[in-house]
Each structure stands twice: as structure tokens, then as C-alpha cells.
Enzyme design. Structure first.
Site, PDB file in Angstrom:
ATOM      1  CG  HIS A 158     -25.653  -6.482  57.706  1.00  0.00           C
ATOM      2  ND1 HIS A 158     -26.299  -7.201  56.643  1.00  0.00           N
ATOM      3  CD2 HIS A 158     -24.285  -6.993  57.462  1.00  0.00           C
ATOM      4  CE1 HIS A 158     -25.382  -8.410  56.081  1.00  0.00           C
ATOM      5  NE2 HIS A 158     -24.261  -8.090  56.636  1.00  0.00           N
ATOM      6  CG  ASP A 365     -34.012  -0.786  59.138  1.00  0.00           C
ATOM      7  OD1 ASP A 365     -32.991  -1.454  59.275  1.00  0.00           O
ATOM      8  OD2 ASP A 365     -35.311  -1.151  59.045  1.00  0.00           O
TER       9      ASP A 365
HETATM   10  O1  LIG Z   1     -29.184 -11.287  65.367  1.00  0.00           O
HETATM   11  P1  LIG Z   1     -30.230 -10.553  65.922  1.00  0.00           P
HETATM   12  O2  LIG Z   1     -29.730  -9.867  67.256  1.00  0.00           O
HETATM   13  O3  LIG Z   1     -31.490 -11.331  66.289  1.00  0.00           O
HETATM   14  O4  LIG Z   1     -30.831  -9.242  64.996  1.00  0.00           O
HETATM   15  C1  LIG Z   1     -31.108  -9.668  63.702  1.00  0.00           C
HETATM   16  C2  LIG Z   1     -30.253  -8.959  62.697  1.00  0.00           C
HETATM   17  O5  LIG Z   1     -30.619  -7.512  62.802  1.00  0.00           O
HETATM   18  C3  LIG Z   1     -29.827  -6.521  61.999  1.00  0.00           C
HETATM   19  O6  LIG Z   1     -30.222  -6.572  60.496  1.00  0.00           O
HETATM   20  C4  LIG Z   1     -29.521  -5.599  59.803  1.00  0.00           C
HETATM   21  O7  LIG Z   1     -29.198  -6.427  58.456  1.00  0.00           O
HETATM   22  C5  LIG Z   1     -30.059  -6.321  57.445  1.00  0.00           C
HETATM   23  C6  LIG Z   1     -29.546  -7.042  56.299  1.00  0.00           C
HETATM   24  O8  LIG Z   1     -28.286  -6.448  55.819  1.00  0.00           O
HETATM   25  C7  LIG Z   1     -30.500  -4.870  57.077  1.00  0.00           C
HETATM   26  O9  LIG Z   1     -31.679  -4.895  56.130  1.00  0.00           O
HETATM   27  C8  LIG Z   1     -31.216  -4.398  58.446  1.00  0.00           C
HETATM   28  O10 LIG Z   1     -31.603  -2.872  58.145  1.00  0.00           O
HETATM   29  C9  LIG Z   1     -30.181  -4.427  59.319  1.00  0.00           C
HETATM   30  O11 LIG Z   1     -31.071  -3.978  60.821  1.00  0.00           O
HETATM   31  C10 LIG Z   1     -28.490  -6.927  62.422  1.00  0.00           C
HETATM   32  O12 LIG Z   1     -27.664  -5.862  61.698  1.00  0.00           O
HETATM   33  C11 LIG Z   1     -27.991  -8.246  62.165  1.00  0.00           C
HETATM   34  O13 LIG Z   1     -26.653  -8.571  62.759  1.00  0.00           O
HETATM   35  C12 LIG Z   1     -28.888  -9.276  63.104  1.00  0.00           C
HETATM   36  O14 LIG Z   1     -28.698 -10.465  62.868  1.00  0.00           O
HETATM   37  O1  UDP Z   2     -41.562 -12.887  61.539  1.00  0.00           O
HETATM   38  C1  UDP Z   2     -40.644 -12.706  60.536  1.00  0.00           C
HETATM   39  C2  UDP Z   2     -40.148 -11.455  60.694  1.00  0.00           C
HETATM   40  C3  UDP Z   2     -39.166 -10.947  59.673  1.00  0.00           C
HETATM   41  N1  UDP Z   2     -38.701 -12.284  58.858  1.00  0.00           N
HETATM   42  C4  UDP Z   2     -37.553 -11.963  57.958  1.00  0.00           C
HETATM   43  O2  UDP Z   2     -36.433 -11.262  58.534  1.00  0.00           O
HETATM   44  C5  UDP Z   2     -35.835 -10.340  57.610  1.00  0.00           C
HETATM   45  C6  UDP Z   2     -35.771  -9.024  58.181  1.00  0.00           C
HETATM   46  O3  UDP Z   2     -34.861  -8.211  57.539  1.00  0.00           O
HETATM   47  P1  UDP Z   2     -34.681  -6.617  57.347  1.00  0.00           P
HETATM   48  O4  UDP Z   2     -33.624  -6.425  56.933  1.00  0.00           O
HETATM   49  O5  UDP Z   2     -36.049  -6.188  57.056  1.00  0.00           O
HETATM   50  O6  UDP Z   2     -34.404  -6.186  59.106  1.00  0.00           O
HETATM   51  P2  UDP Z   2     -33.597  -6.556  60.178  1.00  0.00           P
HETATM   52  O7  UDP Z   2     -34.585  -7.772  61.173  1.00  0.00           O
HETATM   53  O8  UDP Z   2     -32.382  -7.374  59.728  1.00  0.00           O
HETATM   54  O9  UDP Z   2     -33.307  -5.474  60.973  1.00  0.00           O
HETATM   55  C7  UDP Z   2     -36.547 -10.456  56.360  1.00  0.00           C
HETATM   56  O10 UDP Z   2     -35.964 -11.305  55.617  1.00  0.00           O
HETATM   57  C8  UDP Z   2     -37.975 -11.015  56.858  1.00  0.00           C
HETATM   58  O11 UDP Z   2     -38.643 -11.655  55.697  1.00  0.00           O
HETATM   59  C9  UDP Z   2     -38.968 -13.333  58.884  1.00  0.00           C
HETATM   60  O12 UDP Z   2     -38.791 -14.481  58.463  1.00  0.00           O
HETATM   61  N2  UDP Z   2     -40.116 -13.536  59.889  1.00  0.00           N
END
Ligand SMILES: O=P(O)(O)OC[C@H]1O[C@H](O[C@H]2O[C@H](CO)[C@@H](O)[C@H](O)[C@H]2O)[C@H](O)[C@@H](O)[C@@H]1O
Ligand code: UDP
Length: 459
Positions: A158, A365
Site C-alpha cells: 500500500h 504517499d
Molecule cells: O495501521 P496504522 O499504523 O495505524 O496506519 C494506517 C495505515 O497507513 C498506511 O496506509 C496506506 O494505505 C492506503 C490504502 O492503500 C494508501 O492510500 C496510503 O497511501 C498508504 O499510506 C499503511 O500502508 C497501512 O498499512 C496502515 O494500516
Molecule cells: O480522522 C480521520 C482521518 C482519516 N480517516 C480515513 O482514513 C483513510 C486514510 O487513508 P489514506 O489512504 O488517505 O491514508 P493512510 O492513512 O492510509 O496513509 C481515509 O479513508 C479517511 O477517510 C478517517 O476515517 N478519519
């Protein structure tokens, strides 16, 4: 077609209590709700019982079975906080300055991957298809194969995959690459990420290209492709259009006539929030006539708060937000609202619809689902403007956004000005083009194209 077994570190349990704000859990829940299957991962809890002895927590919600386990404090520290989030995450987001490498953490990371594989293996059926997600689980297929698992195992990353020169800074990168080739199919968010992975392997060992997208290295045959993750635009539109809760009515009045800029992400250094604050300041400097006419709301819930770099950025934002408001605010105008809080996603979509500009400028990202959600939440007749970093995976598809370099304060400031003054006609045109892309490249398509390829390979 066999049962789908999804494996990820973060899972969205039905009671929502430990679900984070990240896009992975959001995207996988959407994908699994349609197809059903087993979702295996960490339940977000720390337990005192060592992993080997702890029974799995099994829950059923509609067509999804959840099998979750907790981690001990030591496993959590080494595998999640340290190796995943203080080594791989910063390196893969091009922040080698934030990498804190310790061999003990690498060993802990391998150990938890082996532990999780040992827990999953007895649950697997012969015709299951296993789909593993993200950087916490790079060695998971190799660990599962040690149990003689014969199921096809796919992997989706991701986050970005870095250029080989950056990857090579990690002491264990050769072993990481070798272990990753135990997957039958490796999926990436963009073509750039997929190419970076293939060239990293070619740099290290003899890589045979069997045909386009199919390779052999380290004695393994594996397929590599890009599968940009999407959203479900219809469900987001419905959430955004739905009636406003009473609390929101007041917010709407509070927004007044000002142009409202919104930004929303986990509080993460990869998201470029301090750089964005400075770009907003630059905009206020260049356009004093706009002071009082704009309002920037930054939603940034705390994420990975035990990791030092995340604590540091939190302090930095508090200081910067206070400084900007102190410098430009008046008795009747606050230029920047900084909300270090998690917002319910259903409410967020309504907020997105009420705002005029989304300012999404990560330094790197994998995809950035918020950018896609913002567009889907808009009123197509009078949509807002998306300002998007060219270093987000989403920029490869959303080329009609105002694409900016997040490191270039002036460029971002100019984009804010352009967004505040853009005609309705231009906003409608750009939004329609991007919605075409999002309506095609949905979360369903993401899941189906990946799994079709995996099923095909397993034949
Ligand atoms: O599980 P956390 O450590 O709390 O972090 C939340 C997630 O962050 C990252 O999200 C990524 O996946 C998204 C969906 O494909 C993508 O849009 C975004 O750009 C990425 O940063 C992380 O990769 C996840 O594993 C985490 O669960
Ligand atoms: O206060 C918050 C901030 C983010 N999101 C959700 O968290 C996801 C963030 O995904 P993104 O791919 O933009 O970034 P990531 O956190 O996975 O790096 C999106 O579905 C947002 O709508 C949420 O539910 N509440």
C-alpha cells in the site's frame, strides 16, 4: 473459486473500537464486504500471554470471518513500532534521516511474521487463495511456505516502493527482496513502484524476464503488476449527501462566506503537514486581500504516537499552528483550525462536501484515499477544487487536480490562490474528468483485477 483469505496487520474489527484511520483497513473492508472471506490479523491489542499460547479471537460479521490475535508488548515494539514504522515506513517514504535501524528489531519482525504464519496455517483450506497486505508482512509468504502451504499467495504493497539507491540503505534489503519473491504475485499502487521493485532485484541478482510482468530470481517465479487502489464512489456520495447531524448544522453556519480549505490525514511526517502550513502562510503573505476570506481546517488524528518521529511532528504542528494564528488572526478571524482528533468517516464525507478546496500535499504517499474520497463527496454541479501533491500515488490517475510539488511553498501558495478564484465551469470540468477515472478504477475493480490475476496464476 476458493475462499478468499486476507491477511493484514491492521484489520477493521466489527466493533470499530480499535480501528485506526488508515486507508488500508478502509479499502480492505470495502473489498471484503463484497466478496466475503476470512480476515486475519492483529486485533489492535497488547496481551501478556506470549503469541504462541494465545488462542485466536474469532468473530463473524455477515460474510466476513475475523481471526485476530494480539501481540505482546515486546513483539509490538520490535515488529510494529520499530522495524515496520521506524525502518521500513521512513525508508520507503524516502526519509532515510528518520530510519533508526536495530538488528534486534529485524529479528523481532521476522519472528512475528513466523508467529502469524504459524497461527494462520491451521485455518487454511486447500483451495483458499491468500492475499497478504503491506509492509509489515514482506516475509509472510516465505514464512507460510515453511509450513508447506501450497495455496497461491498474493501480496499488495500500500505504500511506495523506493528507488533502489534508497532501499539499499537498509542493512537487510537483500534478504527482504529475496523473501518477497516467495509471493506468487506482487501488486503495487503505481507502475513506478512496480518498476522500482523489479529494478532493485535486477541490481542484486540475476533476474530472468519470462514474459512481460513475469520474473524469476532467487529460484522463485513471481508476477509483478500495478493495481491502483480505488474507492466506492456511490457509497461515498450517499454518505456525503445524507442529512447533516444537528452538530454539523452549526458548523455549516460557522463556515460563513469564507472559502473553506480542508486537509485530513493521520498525523504522519509523510503527509507534509508542516510544509503545507508554511505554504498557507506564504499564500496569506502574497495575498493580504484574501485574509479573512479563507479558512483552513487541518484534521490530523494522532497515529503511531509511541514512535519518536511522530511525537516530534505533533509538537511541531502545535507550535506552527499557534504561530500562524497568532501572526495573522484577528478578533473576528482565525486563519487555521488545527484539530488533532479522529473524525468518523461518515461525518468526514459530509465535511468534504461542504468545503471548497482540499489541500492534499504529502511528501510521499502510496495512494492517498482521502484525495479520491474528497472528489466523490462533491456536488458535481458545484464541486470543490483538489490540490494534490505530485508525489501521491493518486496523482498518476488524478491528473486534472491542481498538481503541486509539496516542497515548493510558492507553487502550493499559487495553487491555493488559483483554487480560490477558479470559475465554476472549470471546477465542474476538472471534477467530471476525475470522477470518470474514479468510477472506473473502483475498489471493486482493484480487488477483482488483483484476484483474477492471482487465480489465473494459480491455475
Ligand atoms: O495501521 P496504522 O499504523 O495505524 O496506519 C494506517 C495505515 O497507513 C498506511 O496506509 C496506506 O494505505 C492506503 C490504502 O492503500 C494508501 O492510500 C496510503 O497511501 C498508504 O499510506 C499503511 O500502508 C497501512 O498499512 C496502515 O494500516
Ligand atoms: O480522522 C480521520 C482521518 C482519516 N480517516 C480515513 O482514513 C483513510 C486514510 O487513508 P489514506 O489512504 O488517505 O491514508 P493512510 O492513512 O492510509 O496513509 C481515509 O479513508 C479517511 O477517510 C478517517 O476515517 N478519519
Amino acid at each position: 473459486m476458493g475462499r478468499l483469505v486476507v491477511v493484514s496487520n491492521r484489520i477493521a474489527l466489527p466493533d470499530h473500537s480499535k480501528n485506526g484511520a488508515g486507508g488500508l483497513a478502509v479499502g480492505l473492508l470495502d473489498a471484503l464486504q463484497e466478496q466475503g472471506g476470512l480476515w486475519f490479523g492483529w486485533n489492535g491489542e497488547i496481551s501478556k500471554i506470549t503469541g504462541e499460547e494465545e488462542p485466536l479471537q474469532i468473530e463473524q460479521d455477515k460474510n466476513i470471518t475475523y481471526a485476530a490475535c494480539s501481540l505482546t508488548q515486546n513483539d509490538y515494539d520490535l515488529y510494529y513500532s520499530q522495524f515496520s514504522n521506524t525502518v521500513i515506513w521512513p525508508a520507503f517514504h524516502y526519509r532515510l534521516d528518520l530510519v533508526e535501524y536495530q538488528r534486534e528489531a529485524w529479528e523481532g519482525y521476522l519472528h512475528v511474521n513466523q508467529l502469524l504464519a504459524a497461527k494462520l496455517f491451521p485455518l487454511l483450506k486447500q483451495d483458499d487463495v491468500v492475499w497478504v497486505h503491506d509492509y509489515h508482512l514482506l516475509p509472510f509468504a516465505a514464512a507460510l511456505r515453511e509450513h508447506d502451504s501450497q495455496q497461491p499467495i498474493g501480496f499488495f504493497l500500500h505504500i511506495p516502493f523506493p528507488a533502489p539507491e534508497v532501499l539499499m540503505a537498509l542493512p537487510d534489503y537483500q534478504e527482504i527482496l529475496r523473501l518477497m519473491t516467495a509471493y506468487s504475485l506482487l501488486g503495487f499502487q503505481t507502475e513506478r513502484d512496480a518498476k522500482a521493485f523489479v529494478s532493485a532485484i535486477a541490481h542484486e541478482t540475476e533476474l530472468v524476464t519470462v514474459e512481460q510482468g513475469v520474473y524469476q530470481a532467487y529460484g522463485n517465479t513471481f508476477h509483478v503488476h500495478d493495481y491502483p487502489i480505488g474507492i466506492d464512489p456511490d457509497s461515498i456520495r450517499k454518505l456525503a449527501e445524507g442529512p447533516l447531524p444537528p452538530k454539523m448544522q452549526a458548523i455549516r453556519q460557522g463556515l460563513g462566506d469564507a472559502k473553506n480549505i480542508i486537509a485530513c490525514e493521520r498525523l504522519d511526517y509523510s503527509k507534509g503537514i508542516p510544509e503545507r502550513f508554511l505554504a498557507y502562510e506564504s499564500f496569506l503573505e502574497k495575498h493580504p486581500e484574501q485574509r479573512g476570506n479563507v479558512r483552513y481546517t487541518q484534521i490530523a488524528p494522532t497515529s503511531r504516537g509511541e514512535v519518536q518521529a511522530y511525537q516530534a511532528i505533533r509538537h511541531q504542528l502545535e507550535t506552527e499552528a499557534g504561530r500562524i494564528n497568532g501572526k495573522y488572526g484577528t478578533m473576528s478571524w482565525t486563519p487555521l483550525y488545527y484539530l488533532n482528533q479522529h473524525f468518523d468517516r461518515r461525518l468526514l464525507m459530509k465535511i468534504f462536501r461542504l468545503t471548497d478546496i482540499a489541500l492534499i500535499t504529502p511528501l510521499r504517499d502510496g495512494m492517498n484515499l482521502v484525495a479520491k474520497e474528497y472528489l466523490a463527496a462533491q456536488d458535481p454541479v458545484n464541486p470543490g477544487v483538489l490540490i494534490l501533491s505530485k508525489f501521491a500515488g493518486a496523482a498518476c490517475e488524478l491528473t486534472d487536480a491542481l498538481l503541486v510539488n509539496p516542497y515548493d511553498r510558492d507553487e502550493v501558495a499559487n495553487a491555493i490562490y488559483k483554487a480560490t478564484t477558479m470559475t465554476q465551469e472549470e471546477r465542474v470540468r476538472r471534477h467530471a474528468v476525475m470522477m470518470n477515472v474514479l468510477s472506473y478504477q473502483t475498489i471493486t475493480r482493484w480487488r477483482e483485477t488483483f484476484l483474477d490475476d492471482l487465480y489465473e496464476i494459480s491455475k
